[in-house]
Design an enzyme around this catalytic site. Structure first.
Site, PDB file in Angstrom:
ATOM      1  CG  HIS A 143      -5.894  -9.107   1.553  1.00  0.00           C
ATOM      2  ND1 HIS A 143      -6.102  -9.546   0.263  1.00  0.00           N
ATOM      3  CD2 HIS A 143      -5.760  -7.759   1.468  1.00  0.00           C
ATOM      4  CE1 HIS A 143      -6.102  -8.516  -0.559  1.00  0.00           C
ATOM      5  NE2 HIS A 143      -5.895  -7.428   0.146  1.00  0.00           N
ATOM      6  NE  ARG A 170      -3.512  -2.244   2.822  1.00  0.00           N
ATOM      7  CZ  ARG A 170      -3.219  -3.366   3.468  1.00  0.00           C
ATOM      8  NH1 ARG A 170      -2.007  -3.501   4.017  1.00  0.00           N
ATOM      9  NH2 ARG A 170      -4.086  -4.343   3.574  1.00  0.00           N
ATOM     10  CE  LYS A 173      -6.390  -0.898   4.795  1.00  0.00           C
ATOM     11  NZ  LYS A 173      -7.712  -1.195   4.187  1.00  0.00           N
ATOM     12  NE  ARG A 222      -2.848  -3.729  -1.157  1.00  0.00           N
ATOM     13  CZ  ARG A 222      -2.368  -4.551  -0.238  1.00  0.00           C
ATOM     14  NH1 ARG A 222      -1.064  -4.744  -0.154  1.00  0.00           N
ATOM     15  NH2 ARG A 222      -3.170  -5.195   0.589  1.00  0.00           N
ATOM     16  CG  HIS A 274      -4.866   0.685  -3.776  1.00  0.00           C
ATOM     17  ND1 HIS A 274      -4.105   0.437  -2.648  1.00  0.00           N
ATOM     18  CD2 HIS A 274      -5.883  -0.214  -3.739  1.00  0.00           C
ATOM     19  CE1 HIS A 274      -4.649  -0.556  -1.957  1.00  0.00           C
ATOM     20  NE2 HIS A 274      -5.718  -0.974  -2.605  1.00  0.00           N
ATOM     21  CE1 TYR A 278      -6.298  -7.697  -6.682  1.00  0.00           C
ATOM     22  CE2 TYR A 278      -6.395  -8.728  -4.518  1.00  0.00           C
ATOM     23  CZ  TYR A 278      -6.193  -7.615  -5.302  1.00  0.00           C
ATOM     24  OH  TYR A 278      -5.895  -6.412  -4.713  1.00  0.00           O
TER      25      TYR A 278
END
Length: 333
Positions: free
Chosen positions: A281, A162, A187, A258, A255, A290
């Site tokens: 994730h 990110r 995150k 990514r 982004h 994806y």
């Protein structure tokens, strides 16, 4: 400050502080949750007078639905409404933990249904071009700035970072030649390790060598024109300029690199669990989006090439990515 009596305001402040420090939520998420709660309390204040802890606990489902309907009338999207409801429920859980009572009304209101949008990756050639400092050689910018932007973008595409993760790298952790892995803070303040391609390390090394500002070990690796921390907006502007030069759509953002990292790995038979780990994730369901992108492109290729196909592109289909994305990234340098 959110409307409400003194006890409610104190609870709001303590809840927001707990989100950032104890639950380690991302700063942007905390800001959004606090804003959503403030809007909800403003809504209650206008209709029922000054909110209080007792009034929050005694809420009826119609009070929450009325707020959601008002936000819908302001053309707020389903995703924002879903996040707002999540923020309100978070505050309700805090009140319950602190012994103020249970806000039953929030459990009786369903979250709005929102279709998850598919990621929009770039073709391999476009992703490679965006990481090339020579693309913007004609701009009236310092060469070291172009090298800096190229190094940041190489990290986004080459390591799947990110933009906040790339700009959060300290100088002492710079992925330079000889470094084959990098630990980043993602995150929720969760650390993960990502591999570093030699071409990415070379791009970072070129920037470090050219940067005219001192880069102390404890300071940020990437700095702005005056030597301060680099703003994400600068990288967004850089991509916007390159986007125009390459004739790419508005969806070509930092982004998107990514997204491209993940999609191109999957196209090369990358293992889904491994891609999940690389992206950081928390849930596999997020990474599984994806696979839908990959399936859409597969059907697009089928429609375009099979003798019995109608040769009509399916809605939302995009061209199949070129082969060997990660190998090509290295070969290009």
């Amino acid at each position: 400050m959110a409307p409400g009596d003194a006890r409610l305001r104190a609870a709001v402040l303590a809840w927001g502080d707990g989100l950032a420090r104890e639950r380690r939520m991302a700063a942007n998420t905390v800001v959004a949750y606090e804003r959503d709660l403030r809007q909800f309390l403003t809504h209650l204040d206008r209709r029922h007078g000054t909110p209080s802890l007792e009034r929050i606990v005694a809420l009826k489902p119609r009070d929450v639905r009325g707020f959601m309907a008002a936000r819908r009338a302001e053309e707020v999207g389903g995703r924002s409404l879903m996040r707002a409801l999540a923020g309100l429920r978070s505050f309700a859980r805090y009140l319950e933990r602190e012994g103020h009572g249970t806000v039953a009304a929030l459990g009786a209101v369903r979250s709005p249904k929102v279709e998850r949008r598919l990621p929009r990756p770039l073709p391999v050639a476009a992703a490679r071009a965006l990481t090339d400092a020579d693309l913007r050689a004609g701009e009236d910018r310092e060469p070291w700035v172009l090298m800096r932007d190229a190094a940041v973008l190489a990290l986004l595409y080459g390591a799947g970072l990110r933009i906040s993760e790339a700009l959060g790298i300290a100088r002492r952790d710079a992925p330079l030649p000889g470094c084959d892995a990098l630990t980043v803070l993602g995150k929720g303040a969760k650390e993960r390790m990502v591999p570093v391609l030699p071409v990415v390390a070379q791009a970072v090394a070129a920037y470090v060598a050219a940067c005219p500002h001192p880069l102390p070990p404890e300071g940020p690796l990437f700095v702005g024109a005056r030597g301060g921390p680099l703003s994400p907006r600068i990288i967004q502007y850089a991509v916007a300029r390159a986007r125009g030069a390459l004739g790419l759509p508005d969806s070509a953002t930092p982004h998107a690199l990514r997204h491209s990292f993940a999609t191109h790995l999957l196209a090369r038979q990358g293992e889904l669990r491994a891609i999940q780990e690389l992206l950081g994730h928390a849930s596999l369901s997020t990474t599984q989006l994806y696979t839908k992108v990959d399936a859409t492109r597969l059907m697009s290729a089928f429609d375009a090439t099979h003798p019995r196909a109608g040769r009509t592109a399916r809605p939302g289909a995009r061209p199949w990515p070129e082969a060997q994305p990660m190998d090509a990234l290295e070969a290009e340098r």
